[in-house]
Design an enzyme around this catalytic site. Structure first.
Site, short mmCIF file in Angstrom:
data_model
loop_
_atom_site.label_atom_id
_atom_site.label_comp_id
_atom_site.label_asym_id
_atom_site.label_seq_id
_atom_site.Cartn_x
_atom_site.Cartn_y
_atom_site.Cartn_z
N PRO A 9 0.79 -1.23 0.00
CA PRO A 9 0.00 0.00 0.00
C PRO A 9 0.82 1.29 0.00
O PRO A 9 1.83 1.38 0.71
CB PRO A 9 -0.84 -0.10 1.28
N ASN A 10 0.36 2.21 -0.80
CA ASN A 10 0.90 3.57 -0.91
C ASN A 10 2.24 3.65 -1.63
O ASN A 10 2.74 4.75 -1.87
CB ASN A 10 1.00 4.24 0.48
N ARG A 17 5.13 10.92 -2.36
CA ARG A 17 4.78 10.66 -0.96
C ARG A 17 5.99 10.90 -0.07
O ARG A 17 7.04 10.25 -0.26
CB ARG A 17 4.36 9.20 -0.87
N TYR A 22 11.06 8.84 1.49
CA TYR A 22 11.07 7.80 0.45
C TYR A 22 11.74 8.23 -0.86
O TYR A 22 11.84 7.41 -1.78
CB TYR A 22 9.64 7.34 0.16
N ASN A 71 7.91 -5.76 -0.39
CA ASN A 71 7.76 -4.58 0.47
C ASN A 71 6.26 -4.42 0.70
O ASN A 71 5.57 -3.80 -0.12
CB ASN A 71 8.36 -3.33 -0.16
N ALA A 74 3.01 -0.83 5.18
CA ALA A 74 2.47 -0.84 6.55
C ALA A 74 1.94 -2.21 6.97
O ALA A 74 1.91 -2.52 8.17
CB ALA A 74 1.39 0.22 6.69
N GLU A 95 12.43 -9.61 2.42
CA GLU A 95 11.66 -8.43 2.83
C GLU A 95 12.51 -7.17 2.64
O GLU A 95 13.70 -7.17 2.99
CB GLU A 95 11.26 -8.58 4.30
N HIS A 97 12.62 -2.74 2.88
CA HIS A 97 12.05 -1.43 3.21
C HIS A 97 12.97 -0.34 2.69
O HIS A 97 14.20 -0.44 2.79
CB HIS A 97 11.83 -1.27 4.71
N SER A 99 12.90 2.96 3.71
CA SER A 99 13.35 3.77 4.84
C SER A 99 13.92 2.87 5.93
O SER A 99 13.64 1.65 5.96
CB SER A 99 12.17 4.58 5.40
N ARG A 104 12.55 4.95 12.98
CA ARG A 104 11.25 5.62 12.91
C ARG A 104 10.38 5.23 14.12
O ARG A 104 10.91 4.86 15.16
CB ARG A 104 10.59 5.30 11.56
#
Ligand code: DQA
Length: 139
Positions: A9-10, A17, A22, A71, A74, A95, A97, A99, A104
């Site tokens: 998502p996103n 974004r 990112y 990825n 969320a 997996e 990511h 960032s 975070r």
């Protein structure tokens, strides 16, 4: 070698974004670059905002791909259903990511998938995807 990049998502909004987190590049442009620099790898890319579709794609990819770069955005921090799918399939999953999730919020520091993956690559920007793909090539 056939590798599927599965984005959650996103991640269709990359480039616009939160660019400070990112980056400014959209994924399609980056994907073109990846295909150019990894000519011996047959790359496919799929992005969906839906949890169920991620599960469907993982199950389908199990028949057709040698590796999956995931990825799930969320959903990484929330989805036991996707974790079960990662565990259920035979194709290895790395997996990824963009960032550094460890730098975070606390809720980003839990991955339900990590224990069922071949490995996890976090925090190298879009280059995280290339590092993940290379992990399937390098023995
Ligand atoms: C992300 C990190 C997640 O915590 C976040 O929800 C995302 C993107 C990353 O690639 O850095 O959407 O997976």
């Amino acid at each position: 070698m056939k590798i599927l990049i599965l984005n959650g998502p996103n991640l269709n909004l990359l480039g616009n974004r939160e660019p400070d987190v990112y980056g400014y590049k959209n994924f399609d442009d980056y994907f073109g670059q990846l295909q150019f620099s990894l000519k011996d790898v047959e790359l496919s890319h799929c992005q969906t905002n839906s949890e169920g579709e991620i599960i469907d794609r993982l199950q389908e990819a199990d028949k057709d791909f040698d590796g999956i770069v995931l990825n799930a955005a969320a959903y990484t921090h929330t989805s036991i259903a996707i974790a079960d799918a990662v565990k259920a399939i035979k194709t290895p999953v790395v997996e990824v990511h963009i960032s550094n999730t460890y730098a975070r919020e606390d809720f980003r520091q839990k991955s339900f998938f990590a224990p069922h993956t071949k490995g996890v690559i976090i925090g190298f920007g879009l280059q995280s995807y290339e590092l993940a793909i290379r992990s399937f090539i390098t023995k």
